[in-house]
Design an enzyme around this catalytic site. Structure first.
Site, PDB file in Angstrom:
ATOM      1  N   HIS A 248       0.836  -1.205   0.000  1.00  0.00           N
ATOM      2  CA  HIS A 248       0.000   0.000   0.000  1.00  0.00           C
ATOM      3  C   HIS A 248       0.872   1.257   0.000  1.00  0.00           C
ATOM      4  CE1 HIS A 248      -3.590   2.382   1.529  1.00  0.00           C
ATOM      5  NE2 HIS A 248      -2.587   3.189   1.842  1.00  0.00           N
ATOM      6  N   GLU A 249       1.829   1.296   0.928  1.00  0.00           N
ATOM      7  CA  GLU A 249       2.696   2.471   1.021  1.00  0.00           C
ATOM      8  C   GLU A 249       3.644   2.560  -0.184  1.00  0.00           C
ATOM      9  OE1 GLU A 249       1.848   4.514   3.042  1.00  0.00           O
ATOM     10  OE2 GLU A 249       1.056   3.560   4.825  1.00  0.00           O
TER      11      GLU A 249
END
Length: 262
Positions: free
Chosen positions: A58-59
């Protein structure tokens, strides 16, 4: 030309590879029943490691999109290595989301990587950077639920089925919550570039409390019911039943005792 330092900035971290290894080994243990004395513990390791892997991705999606949008400082910060220890808010990005999973079975979104927005031109690019993270959760949910919606669950061990279902539930909840247009969450980051400077200035002080506010709202029974009805509808579309996620969560909470599986 890519320098040696730039290549090092983009080399996958051993920490992330270790997380993937834990996910693979624990998934194998769930599938084969190697921890027959405590199958829930294997499910716990598989789900937690899988959840942290998804947080890293996600990051990474935020960071990679920012890099291609003009923020060339991303690599030097270590965000492209997928190392969760490099995030500016490791507590918010990793620790708290894992605690929320253990406490309530909710894939609560974590903090974001630090992006130098001043380097990026164009509102669409800013919106895409914010959307990249939750879109990754959607993709992860599609992958882990693929055996369900492709009709490939025949012969899959029961415990592995339930573990996959619970991991898919976490991804769906994370995607929905991330897209809520509340300051501090990715959903607000998507619409923020399109707001007037006056509105952005007025909303800015509330950004640190957005995540807390959303979590607080989920404690309201009516809001909680509406939220999980939406989650269940999506999961049913993916071929995952309430029983699948229920037994997955019960196995995950191995410290409460092993459930009687159906």
């Amino acid at each position: 030309m890519t320098t040696a330092a730039q290549r090092a900035d983009r080399r996958v971290s051993p920490v992330f590879l270790a997380l993937v290894a834990v996910m693979a080994v624990s998934g194998w243990a769930v599938w084969t029943g190697q921890l027959a004395a405590s199958p829930g513990f294997a499910v716990f390791l598989f789900v937690v490691s899988g959840w942290i892997v998804s947080l890293c991705l996600h990051e990474y999606a935020h960071a990679r999109t920012a890099l291609h949008s003009g923020d060339i400082s991303i690599g030097a910060k270590g965000y492209l290595t997928l190392n969760p220890l490099k995030y500016t808010h490791a507590l918010l990005s990793i620790v708290l989301p894992v605690i929320f999973v253990i406490m309530g079975g909710i894939g609560l979104p974590g903090g974001a990587v630090f992006i130098e927005r001043g380097r990026i031109r164009g509102r669409w690019r800013h919106s895409l950077i914010s959307a990249a993270g939750p879109l990754t959760n959607i993709l992860f949910a599609a992958v882990v639920s693929a055996p369900f919606w492709l009709g490939g669950m025949d012969g899959v061990p029961q415990q592995f089925r339930y573990a996959l279902a619970f991991l898919a539930l976490l991804q769906v909840t994370a995607a929905i919550l991330n897209f809520v247009p509340v300051p501090g969450l990715d959903g607000y980051g998507v619409i923020e570039p399109w707001l007037s400077p006056k509105i952005r200035h007025q909303v800015e002080p509330f950004a640190p409390f957005g995540l807390i506010a959303v979590f607080g709202l989920l404690w309201i029974p009516g809001v909680n019911a509406v939220f999980f009805d939406a989650v269940d509808t999506i999961l049913r579309t993916l071929g995952i039943t309430n029983w699948d996620t229920y037994f997955g969560q019960q196995l995950f909470r191995f410290w409460q005792g092993e459930p009687a599986l159906r």
